[in-house]
Scaffold this motif. Structure first.
Motif, short mmCIF file in Angstrom:
data_model
loop_
_atom_site.label_atom_id
_atom_site.label_comp_id
_atom_site.label_asym_id
_atom_site.label_seq_id
_atom_site.Cartn_x
_atom_site.Cartn_y
_atom_site.Cartn_z
N UNK A 12 11.67 12.79 16.51
CA UNK A 12 11.17 11.61 17.27
C UNK A 12 9.97 11.14 16.34
N UNK A 13 9.76 9.78 16.23
CA UNK A 13 8.67 9.23 15.45
C UNK A 13 7.31 9.69 16.15
N UNK A 14 6.41 9.82 15.17
CA UNK A 14 5.16 10.25 15.47
C UNK A 14 4.46 8.79 15.93
N UNK A 15 4.42 8.02 15.05
CA UNK A 15 3.78 6.77 15.30
C UNK A 15 4.58 5.61 14.46
N UNK A 16 4.61 4.29 14.88
CA UNK A 16 5.38 3.22 14.49
C UNK A 16 4.95 3.22 12.82
N UNK A 17 5.89 2.68 12.27
CA UNK A 17 5.83 2.39 10.64
C UNK A 17 6.24 0.80 10.59
N UNK A 18 5.61 -0.24 10.17
CA UNK A 18 5.99 -1.71 9.99
C UNK A 18 5.88 -1.91 8.57
N UNK A 19 6.97 -2.55 7.91
CA UNK A 19 6.57 -3.17 6.33
C UNK A 19 5.87 -4.60 6.65
N UNK A 20 5.04 -4.61 5.87
CA UNK A 20 4.21 -5.88 5.74
C UNK A 20 3.51 -6.11 4.34
N UNK A 21 4.48 -6.31 3.29
CA UNK A 21 3.87 -6.28 2.11
C UNK A 21 3.45 -7.79 1.64
N UNK A 22 2.61 -8.32 2.46
CA UNK A 22 2.34 -9.86 2.22
C UNK A 22 1.03 -10.08 1.94
N UNK A 23 0.60 -11.21 1.13
CA UNK A 23 -0.86 -11.62 0.73
C UNK A 23 -1.42 -12.15 1.85
N UNK A 24 -0.76 -12.28 3.17
CA UNK A 24 -1.37 -12.76 4.26
C UNK A 24 -1.80 -11.62 5.39
N UNK B 215 7.99 0.26 -0.28
CA UNK B 215 8.43 0.48 1.02
C UNK B 215 8.39 2.01 1.13
N UNK B 216 7.75 2.71 0.62
CA UNK B 216 7.69 4.27 0.62
C UNK B 216 7.51 4.86 1.89
N UNK B 217 6.65 4.34 2.66
CA UNK B 217 6.20 4.65 4.10
C UNK B 217 7.37 4.54 5.02
N UNK B 218 8.06 3.17 4.86
CA UNK B 218 9.41 3.03 5.39
C UNK B 218 10.54 4.01 5.17
N UNK B 219 10.39 4.43 3.98
CA UNK B 219 11.60 5.33 3.33
C UNK B 219 11.22 6.60 4.06
N UNK B 220 9.87 7.26 4.00
CA UNK B 220 9.47 8.06 4.77
C UNK B 220 10.09 8.35 6.19
#
Ligand SMILES: Nc1ncnc2c1ncn2[C@@H]1O[C@H](COP(=O)(O)OP(=O)(O)OP(=O)(O)O)[C@@H](O)[C@H]1O
Ligand SMILES: [Mg+2]
Length: 211
Positions: free
Chosen positions: A53-65, A41-46
């Motif tokens: 203000x966020x520049x762009x959304x970051x979503x966590x999806x560490x899934x094989x799907x 989750x490094x990008x989420x930590x970032x």
């Protein structure tokens, strides 16, 4: 376009390039989504470290799907970047299948050249199902005024993915800005790091973006 930033080797700059490339695309006017496909989750930590203000959304999806879900998630965005995990082949495979272009950061070190074997094998396997898949190496942490950047280019020539002309140098601003959840251009708008990332974005958009 969907771009995965991937290398099975750890610490080569996947997250650094992901957030800075996403920021550069945003700065150029695109709607960008960054998918964190790394269980660390490094990008989420970032983004969590960020006060601005966020520049762009970051979503966590560490899934094989991920490859099955990516089209739905990316609706409404011009570009989707996927920050890949080190090691976990199952997640890397899904990130590859989810993308149009795989960028492989490599440091100017023989260890990184040897380790590139693994991700190149995954790409070759994926091409059986996805013949149009594109891939390219990006030299990261090039040391200014040394020949190491050229050496790594020569060494990587034995693999099929090309090495992009644009390279990212070793610059402290990447680490310093990351600590505050910022892209390098936000710390130094016209600094050399921002210019290198911009050149990388331009080369990718000119050579790999679909018309
Ligand atoms: N061009 C650069 N200049 C200076 N520091 C850099 C550069 N690229 C990466 N780093 C630093 O190197 C470390 C590893 O980078 P990063 O986390 O981006 O790699 P990674 O490939 O995502 O690692 P992991 O495999 O753990 O996900 C970080 O501390 C980052 O700030
Ligand atoms: Mg990372």
């Amino acid at each position: 376009m969907k771009i995965a930033i991937l290398n099975q080797k750890g610490g080569v700059g996947k997250t650094t390039l992901s957030v800075n490339l996403a920021a550069s695309l945003t700065r150029a006017g695109s709607r960008v989504l960054l998918i964190d496909a790394d269980p660390q989750g490094s990008a989420l930590d970032w983004v969590a470290a960020r006060e601005a203000e966020p520049l762009f959304p970051v979503v966590g999806l560490p899934k094989p799907t991920l490859h099955r879900d990516v089209d739905q998630i990316s609706e409404g965005y011009d570009h989707v970047l996927i920050d890949g995990p080190p090691r976990v082949a199952e997640l890397a495979r899904s990130a590859i299948m989810a993308s149009d272009l795989v960028l492989i950061p490599v440091q100017p070190s023989p260890y990184d050249v040897w380790a590139a074997d693994e991700v190149v094998k995954l790409l070759d396997e994926a091409r059986i199902y996805k013949p149009g898949l594109q891939a390219a190496f990006v030299v990261n942490r090039k040391i200014v005024n040394t020949a190491l950047g050229r050496d790594v280019r020569d060494a990587l020539a034995t693999y099929s993915p090309p090495v992009l002309d644009a390279a990212i140098c070793q610059r402290i601003v990447f680490a310093e800005s990351a600590a505050q959840g910022l892209a390098s251009f936000e710390s130094e708008p016209d600094g050399p790091a921002a210019r290198e990332v911009e050149a990388l974005r331009e080369e990718i958009m000119q050579n790999y973006a679909q018309p």
